[in-house]
Design a protein around this motif. Structure first.
Motif, PDB file in Angstrom:
ATOM      1  N   ALA A  28       0.831  -1.207   0.000  1.00 22.20           N
ATOM      2  CA  ALA A  28       0.000   0.000   0.000  1.00 22.20           C
ATOM      3  C   ALA A  28       0.864   1.255   0.000  1.00 22.20           C
ATOM      4  O   ALA A  28       0.562   2.237  -0.694  1.00 22.20           O
ATOM      5  CB  ALA A  28      -0.929  -0.012   1.211  1.00 22.20           C
ATOM      6  N   VAL A  29       1.947   1.230   0.764  1.00 20.78           N
ATOM      7  CA  VAL A  29       2.862   2.377   0.783  1.00 20.78           C
ATOM      8  C   VAL A  29       3.475   2.565  -0.603  1.00 20.78           C
ATOM      9  O   VAL A  29       3.614   3.694  -1.086  1.00 20.78           O
ATOM     10  CB  VAL A  29       3.949   2.186   1.862  1.00 20.78           C
ATOM     11  N   GLY A  30       3.833   1.457  -1.249  1.00 20.19           N
ATOM     12  CA  GLY A  30       4.368   1.543  -2.598  1.00 20.19           C
ATOM     13  C   GLY A  30       3.375   2.134  -3.590  1.00 20.19           C
ATOM     14  O   GLY A  30       3.771   2.712  -4.599  1.00 20.19           O
ATOM     15  N   MET A  31       2.082   1.992  -3.278  1.00 15.98           N
ATOM     16  CA  MET A  31       1.037   2.540  -4.140  1.00 15.98           C
ATOM     17  C   MET A  31       0.688   3.985  -3.776  1.00 15.98           C
ATOM     18  O   MET A  31      -0.161   4.591  -4.416  1.00 15.98           O
ATOM     19  CB  MET A  31      -0.215   1.672  -4.041  1.00 15.98           C
ATOM     20  N   GLY A  32       1.324   4.507  -2.751  1.00 16.50           N
ATOM     21  CA  GLY A  32       1.109   5.910  -2.406  1.00 16.50           C
ATOM     22  C   GLY A  32       0.354   6.164  -1.127  1.00 16.50           C
ATOM     23  O   GLY A  32       0.041   7.309  -0.814  1.00 16.50           O
ATOM     24  N   ALA A  33       0.051   5.113  -0.338  1.00 15.94           N
ATOM     25  CA  ALA A  33      -0.625   5.333   0.939  1.00 15.94           C
ATOM     26  C   ALA A  33       0.274   6.132   1.874  1.00 15.94           C
ATOM     27  O   ALA A  33       1.451   5.799   2.045  1.00 15.94           O
ATOM     28  CB  ALA A  33      -0.996   4.001   1.584  1.00 15.94           C
ATOM     29  N   GLU A  34      -0.274   7.180   2.468  1.00 14.93           N
ATOM     30  CA  GLU A  34       0.496   8.030   3.377  1.00 14.93           C
ATOM     31  C   GLU A  34       0.334   7.614   4.837  1.00 14.93           C
ATOM     32  O   GLU A  34       1.111   8.035   5.697  1.00 14.93           O
ATOM     33  CB  GLU A  34       0.053   9.486   3.227  1.00 14.93           C
TER      34      GLU A  34
END
Length: 362
Positions: A239-245
């Protein structure tokens, strides 16, 4: 008194670009004990170290507690129903919930302990009556549980406080989210939206992490994150790799303790590995560019191929393409530069299978 507390409040917690805001959720994993809650806080605050590259990584940013008002929880019939099982703390569901509920003072005690550990504090409020704890302290963020996204009266009183709000969307579609945002934005825009699926644990086919992309595209004016109920640690890192902050995950000191949420939570080792992987993903992502990193210079010189002699070449001999091929190391001419070699004379004899350097040709 509550309003005075809020006016005097100086908000220092920040969700910033480039660093994932990781929330460790205690939920009901404290099993009605302030001491267990503090142990979970200590776990959440524990430093994280990556051994191979000797990196000290930032631990979780925040701890989250949940405050319920049992007078606004379930119908009388549901509260009085028998609740006898291995995870029960009371004969009826109401008694079970009452055992697990920590009062405002207990929440304040955990809040102070979290602050001593350098953590932010997030509080999920499940009813209007729960706002009474704001007389004692002001959380850095207020959280709206997935089930309450449609509880518009609750959202309104929470928004009135002007405390930043985090929304979970585990039971929501676009209409439910838009209705919630319509209420909150009458008071402020400091809002975060977490993709979530209220299935415990969440089946792999139901997670749909691409919802993060949808939220970033259509609700990009807000912080977008992910509240995870899967088993394991892979989904948050992806999710972080997909842009989750923002990442939120249930935490416990022991996954085998009594309680319905314990098995699906992260224990000490899981916490360490998840935070490590998230912090590594932050570093892995880098910048949106394409370049040769300086760290590969040594490998590039050692391993890339350069133009070399295929056969013995005599001094004065004109080098033709059929007399060359490619060998390592990579500190000579590349094939794209063969025009700088082919058609030139050898200044001295060149043995077969040696790099043809600039000083060897005219």
């Amino acid at each position: 008194q509550r309003q005075m507390c809020i006016r005097d409040r100086h908000h220092t917690a920040m969700i910033t670009k480039g660093e994932t805001y990781i929330i460790g959720e205690i939920g009901q994993n404290h099993n009605g004990s302030v001491d267990i809650a503090k142990l979970i806080v200590e776990l959440i605050a524990r430093p994280v170290h990556e051994e191979v590259f000797n990196l000290d990584l930032k631990p979780m940013n925040a701890v989250k507690m949940t405050r319920r008002d049992l007078n606004e929880e379930l119908t009388t019939t549901q509260m009085n129903r028998p609740y006898v099982n291995s995870n029960s703390f009371g004969a009826t569901y109401g008694e079970h919930r009452a055992f697990l509920e920590l009062n405002d003072g207990a929440h304040f005690e955990v809040y102070k302990f979290a602050k001593e550990k350098g953590l932010d504090f997030v509080e999920t409020l499940c009813a209007k009556g729960c706002l009474s704890l704001l007389k004692l302290f002001t959380p850095d963020y207020l959280k709206v549980a997935s089930r309450d996204l449609t509880n518009l009266p609750l959202l309104e009183v929470m928004a009135e406080t002007k405390i930043p709000i985090i929304l979970s969307t585990g039971m929501a579609g676009k209409k439910e989210l838009d209705d919630a945002l319509d209420v909150i934005t009458r008071y402020h825009n400091d809002i975060s939206i977490l993709h979530c699926v209220s299935q415990y644990p969440t089946h792999p086919d139901n997670l749909n992490l691409n919802t993060i992309n949808y939220l970033k595209k259509h609700y990009g004016q807000y912080h977008i994150g992910f509240s995870d109920h899967t088993i394991g640690i892979s989904a948050p890192a992806i999710a972080v790799g997909m842009g989750a902050e923002i990442i939120e995950k249930h935490i416990t000191i022991d996954r085998h303790m009594k309680g319905t949420d314990q098995p699906g939570s992260l224990g000490p080792d899981g916490v360490n590995r998840m935070v490590r992987d998230i912090r590594m993903v932050e570093r892995w992502l880098g910048t949106e560019d394409f370049y040769i990193d300086k760290s590969v210079a040594g490998a590039k010189e050692k391993l890339e191929r350069s133009i070399a002699s295929l056969v013995d070449i005599k001094a004065g001999e004109v080098i033709t393409e059929d007399k060359i091929h490619l060998l390592s190391p990579g500190d000579g001419f590349k094939w794209a530069e063969k025009g700088m070699v082919v058609g030139h004379k050898a200044l001295q004899a060149i043995s077969a299978h040696e790099i043809i350097y600039q000083n060897l040709i005219d």
